[in-house]
Design an enzyme around this catalytic site. Structure first.
Site, mmCIF file in Angstrom:
data_model
loop_
_atom_site.group_PDB
_atom_site.id
_atom_site.type_symbol
_atom_site.label_atom_id
_atom_site.label_comp_id
_atom_site.label_asym_id
_atom_site.label_seq_id
_atom_site.Cartn_x
_atom_site.Cartn_y
_atom_site.Cartn_z
ATOM 1 N N ARG A 1 74.410 70.247 31.525
ATOM 2 C CA ARG A 1 75.537 69.234 31.617
ATOM 3 C C ARG A 1 74.880 69.033 29.864
ATOM 4 O O ARG A 1 74.496 68.690 29.289
ATOM 5 C CB ARG A 1 75.221 68.668 32.346
ATOM 6 C CG ARG A 1 75.945 69.095 33.533
ATOM 7 C CD ARG A 1 76.050 68.213 34.465
ATOM 8 N NE ARG A 1 74.627 67.148 34.751
ATOM 9 C CZ ARG A 1 73.836 66.005 35.857
ATOM 10 N NH1 ARG A 1 74.901 66.194 36.642
ATOM 11 N NH2 ARG A 1 72.834 65.873 35.820
ATOM 12 N N LEU B 1 79.369 58.497 35.254
ATOM 13 C CA LEU B 1 80.292 60.022 34.540
ATOM 14 C C LEU B 1 79.705 61.025 36.266
ATOM 15 O O LEU B 1 77.918 60.798 37.037
ATOM 16 C CB LEU B 1 78.572 60.236 33.740
ATOM 17 C CG LEU B 1 78.639 59.136 32.236
ATOM 18 C CD1 LEU B 1 78.053 59.939 31.841
ATOM 19 C CD2 LEU B 1 80.277 58.810 32.188
ATOM 20 N N HIS B 2 80.305 61.325 36.311
ATOM 21 C CA HIS B 2 80.291 62.102 37.441
ATOM 22 C C HIS B 2 80.563 63.907 37.901
ATOM 23 O O HIS B 2 82.030 64.161 37.179
ATOM 24 C CB HIS B 2 80.843 61.630 39.336
ATOM 25 C CG HIS B 2 80.700 62.231 40.409
ATOM 26 N ND1 HIS B 2 79.044 61.751 41.025
ATOM 27 C CD2 HIS B 2 80.652 62.738 40.727
ATOM 28 C CE1 HIS B 2 79.333 62.497 42.341
ATOM 29 N NE2 HIS B 2 80.481 63.435 42.744
ATOM 30 N N ASP C 1 68.691 71.765 33.439
ATOM 31 C CA ASP C 1 70.386 70.903 33.015
ATOM 32 C C ASP C 1 70.745 71.143 32.060
ATOM 33 O O ASP C 1 70.851 70.620 30.402
ATOM 34 C CB ASP C 1 69.748 69.067 32.672
ATOM 35 C CG ASP C 1 71.513 68.301 33.735
ATOM 36 O OD1 ASP C 1 72.072 69.219 33.383
ATOM 37 O OD2 ASP C 1 71.376 67.254 34.173
#
Length: 373
Positions: free
Chosen positions: A297, A219-220, A295
């Site tokens: 995300r 996962l990038h 974070d």
């Protein structure tokens, strides 16, 4: 849902939006686009002084009240008639700012404050907004603006529904063979979110009929500066290319390239955070000064992409425990984990050290090995 997306577009353009139902009627202005004209407009429509809404993370970075701050709670900072727009902007995102504790409190409706900050995050703006409760005398004026489409009005329940999740799945929109230097047999598959805001790419490496079991997956999150320009401030570009090469050597697998620049805060805010880091803050503190968590995300998108590709058990290439936990929580079995490192340099040492010591990333081998040299 479309109405929320139109609101996000207006917020990014620097326009206010109206949140209204039978119990609430407020005008919300993104602090990133605040100026004297905007502040004057807010004062004109308000039945009381407007207020700046900030996140608990931002509040925790304010000097005068840092010891009292709760990072999980929003707060309002009162704006008086003597305050200028520049003062408000400074309270929202400037480091080492001091604010009189007497100005700070909670709003009459924390639900509205939470929705205002949610919309700012979705629009990839600084998570701070000026909120004004609309007075009875100016309500008709704003009704006219709504009727002439000069102002968007939306019900809080609609924003809540948007926040709760998308009713439609990701859409697989296009794909093609794209041979890469480190993996010549590679196919790019583009997925679009239902709201049309972002596109994510599944990079299928090798022949899926011969992929190992479990499937190697990385996962990038997108990093324009590192992935494209080779920035020395991070190790993202090296991790990206190293992951493609590693997956190829193992017989193939998938790299998910996720549109979550700057740990989810967006490119503009990432540059703001970099500027704060230049003044001595680490990567996590810089984000929190701007009002973000460590974070921002979310990896639900990644699990949906894997499910769409009929991949349910993976060997995850990551140093980030949050990714492993997110996959398992979203129905993807993580059978194994492999570390993936870039080079440690003088420019990225502080960044990587903060990720290890403050965010729990598994980087001890990299950092310890460097220290022994």
């Amino acid at each position: 849902m479309e109405h929320v997306e139109r609101c996000l577009f207006d917020l990014r353009r620097g326009l206010p939006i109206r949140l209204r139902d039978d119990t609430v009627d407020v005008l919300i202005w993104p602090v990133e686009h605040l100026d004297e004209n905007a502040l004057g407009r807010l004062r004109h429509v308000a039945d009381d002084n407007p207020a700046l809404v900030v996140t608990g993370h931002r509040l925790a970075s304010v000097k005068a009240i840092a010891s009292q701050a709760n990072e999980t709670s929003n707060a309002r900072i009162g704006i008086t008639a003597a305050d200028a727009a520049d003062d408000v902007i400074r309270w929202a995102c400037t480091p080492n700012v001091e604010i009189d504790a007497g100005r700070i409190g909670s709003g009459p409706d924390d639900n509205i404050d939470t929705l205002a900050l949610f919309l700012m995050r979705c629009a990839l703006l600084i998570p701070a907004a000026v909120v004004a409760t609309i007075g009875v005398d100016t309500r008709g004026e704003l009704d006219t603006d709504v009727d002439t489409r000069d102002l968007l009005s939306i019900e809080p329940a609609t924003v809540h529904a948007y926040e709760a999740g998308r009713p439609e799945p990701l859409k697989r929109v296009s794909e093609s063979e794209v041979p890469l230097a480190d993996a010549s047999s590679t196919r790019f598959v583009v997925f679009r979110e239902p709201d049309g805001m972002r596109e994510h790419i599944a990079i299928l490496i090798g022949d899926s009929q011969h992929w190992p079991t479990p499937v190697p997956v990385r996962l990038h999150s997108a990093c324009l500066t590192g992935d494209l320009f080779g920035s020395l401030r991070c190790d993202c570009g090296e991790q990206l290319r190293g992951s493609v090469a590693a997956i190829g050597k193992r017989g193939g697998g998938v790299l998910l390239y996720l549109a979550q620049e700057g740990r989810g805060i967006g490119l503009a805010n990432k540059m703001r955070a970099y500027h704060l880091q230049d003044d001595g803050l680490d990567t996590i503190d810089a984000d929190q000064v701007l009002g973000f968590s460590e974070d921002e995300r979310r990896y639900t998108i990644a699990s949906e992409m894997l499910a769409a590709l009929d991949i349910h058990t993976i060997d995850l290439l990551t140093n980030n425990p949050a990714k492993l936990d997110a996959m398992r929580q979203n129905g993807i079995a993580v059978a194994a984990r492999q570390a993936i490192y870039g080079d440690l340099t003088p420019q990225n040492r502080g960044y990587l050290n903060a990720k290890a010591t403050r965010a729990g990333h598994w980087l001890d081998n990299l950092l310890d090995h460097s220290a022994e040299r």
